[in-house]
Design an enzyme around this catalytic site. Structure first.
Site, PDB file in Angstrom:
ATOM      1  N   ASN A 124      43.769  43.778  49.987  1.00 29.51           N
ATOM      2  CA  ASN A 124      43.488  45.140  50.445  1.00 29.51           C
ATOM      3  C   ASN A 124      44.640  46.052  50.041  1.00 29.51           C
ATOM      4  OD1 ASN A 124      45.522  45.213  52.684  1.00 29.51           O
ATOM      5  ND2 ASN A 124      44.273  43.484  53.386  1.00 29.51           N
ATOM      6  N   LYS A 139      42.142  28.884  36.107  1.00 30.38           N
ATOM      7  CA  LYS A 139      41.501  30.200  36.001  1.00 30.38           C
ATOM      8  C   LYS A 139      39.991  30.012  35.746  1.00 30.38           C
ATOM      9  CE  LYS A 139      41.407  34.365  33.273  1.00 30.38           C
ATOM     10  NZ  LYS A 139      41.668  34.926  31.968  1.00 30.38           N
TER      11      LYS A 139
END
Ligand code: CTP
Length: 436
Positions: free
Chosen positions: A246, A325
């Site tokens: 956030n 990844k």
């Protein structure tokens, strides 16, 4: 809870206590203070600059000494043209410093020792030139060097010609200093020494004294309090390069930790990833995820008297964290998330006598949500803010908040995050005194 503060109070050391006890090891506590020998006096470093109002600083010294404040005067060279150091030396019964090259009579680096000794630094009168130096961070004499080196609250009482006071450059310097938490006792209007009439006269001494006393009280009012502060975001990894997070920058939480530490509390800050340096005088534990924040906070909670939970904790984390990844061709259609623990709600369920402060960053029905959180998490104070408002919330230096308590709501005006931190610390201080 607050036992050692209680002891200090019963011994008459409040509000100017420089108390040290077995359980307090905060850097701000004066280790060599012997509490059996009587209350120590608070120390004010008084900076005097070259202005005709310098003679009024003599009255300030007299009044403060009468109030049992130890006053250490620091003068600019220009100030010595208006009042001699001997006058201040006699009134304060302390050595007066006028140069970086004065011999402090010990091995201490003088400007640093003065800066560290200060519970509060007051500069009265403060010229336009010294304000400009402070705003730009210059340190070319004993006064500006001490001001730059001190962690204590700085109060300025400016005095100057009206045109200088109104000049855009002075206004900008004033704003810069205020944004850094400097307190300004605005000058009065009236007849000036130069013959002009307008704003610029040094404020009434009673007003300067009132502000100074309030700050001296604040400078030690949380001695003995053990505080846990959480700050910043938590970042929940998806794979080694991606995360859910956030926009929290940690500014408000760091301001709270710093303010509590400055006022004598022993503070542990548990922080998610931010670009901010560790606050001075605070133990900082860096974490990444909500689970790490919970684990770190839990190790401190048992000993805490106060918790201020400012962190924007991610409510969810990916159920599965990929070891490598994730390639776009292998990406799942949807992310499966699991709930993170609500750290503050868990603290609320085991509250005891602690004072718990939460934040509620909302975009709609802010007060309603804040009141729900106050009750649901068993808190004493919720600091509510509408993060969609301009100049409030994530990333800004200012905040507009409402204090929501069981007694009602208190709407604060837009202010710096440092000022919001001061107000929260005031609430904690009021509660600490009530508990005793
Ligand atoms: N909090 C916490 N742990 C969480 C979530 C929130 O400790 N997992 C704390 C925050 O630090 C803040 C308060 O709880 O002090 C409220 O957080 P906020 O994100 O505003 O609300 P939530 O409780 O997460 O509820 P919602 O997301 O539904 O608004």
């Amino acid at each position: 809870m607050f036992d050692h503060v209680r002891t200090a109070l019963l011994n008459g050391f409040f509000p100017f206590a420089r108390v040290c006890c077995a359980t307090c090891d905060n850097r701000l506590m004066i280790a060599d203070t012997d509490i059996t020998s009587g209350p120590a006096r608070p120390t004010l470093v008084l900076g005097v600059t070259g202005c005709i109002a310098a003679y009024k600083a003599c009255e300030l010294v007299r009044a403060l000494v009468k109030q049992d404040v130890r006053v250490k005067v620091v003068m600019t060279q220009a100030a010595t043209r208006f009042v001699g150091p001997v006058t201040f030396r006699t009134l304060s019964d302390e050595p007066v410093t006028t140069s970086l090259w004065d011999d402090p009579g010990s091995s201490a680096v003088h400007h640093v020792s003065l800066a560290e000794e200060a519970d509060v630094m007051l500069i009265a009168p403060c010229t336009a030139n010294v304000m400009a130096k402070l705003a730009s961070g210059r340190a070319d004499d004993i006064l500006s060097t001490t001001a730059l080196a001190t962690e204590a609250t700085i109060i300025l009482a400016p005095a100057m010609n009206t045109h200088m006071w109104r000049h855009t450059a002075t206004r900008a310097n004033l704003e810069t200093l205020r944004s850094r938490g400097v307190i300004v006792v605005e000058p009065d209007a009236g007849e000036l020494a130069c013959g002009d009439v307008g704003e610029g006269r040094l404020a009434a001494l009673e007003r300067i004294l009132e502000v100074t006393q309030a700050e001296l009280s604040r400078s030690r009012d949380l001695v003995g309090v053990r505080a846990l502060v959480t700050a910043g975001p938590t970042l929940e990894p998806l794979d080694p390069v991606r995360f859910l997070g956030n926009r929290s920058t940690g500014k408000q939480g760091y301001a709270v930790a710093e303010e509590l530490g400055r006022r004598g509390a022993r503070v542990v800050l548990v922080s998610g990833p931010t670009s901010l340096p560790d606050p001075f005088g605070v133990t900082t534990i860096r974490v990444n995820t909500a689970l790490e924040m919970q684990a770190a906070a839990n190790t401190v909670y048992g000993d805490a008297d106060v918790v201020v939970s400012v962190a924007a904790v991610s409510d969810f984390r990916p159920e599965h964290v990929a070891g490598d990844k994730i390639k776009k061709d292998d990406a799942p259609e949807a992310l499966v998330l699991v709930r993170n623990p609500d750290i503050l709600a868990e603290f609320g369920a085991d509250k005891g006598e602690r004072f718990l402060v939460g934040f509620a960053a909302e975009t709609v029905d802010t007060l309603e949500h804040a009141r729900q959180k106050l009750v649901a998490k068993n808190l004493d104070l919720v600091v509510a803010n509408d993060v969609s408002e301009p100049g409030a919330g994530f990333g800004h230096d200012t905040n507009r908040v409402v204090f929501v308590t069981h007694e009602g709501d208190e709407h604060l005006s837009s202010m710096t995050k440092g000022e919001v931190a001061r107000r929260i610390a005031d609430k904690i201080s009021a509660r600490t005194r009530k508990t005793l």
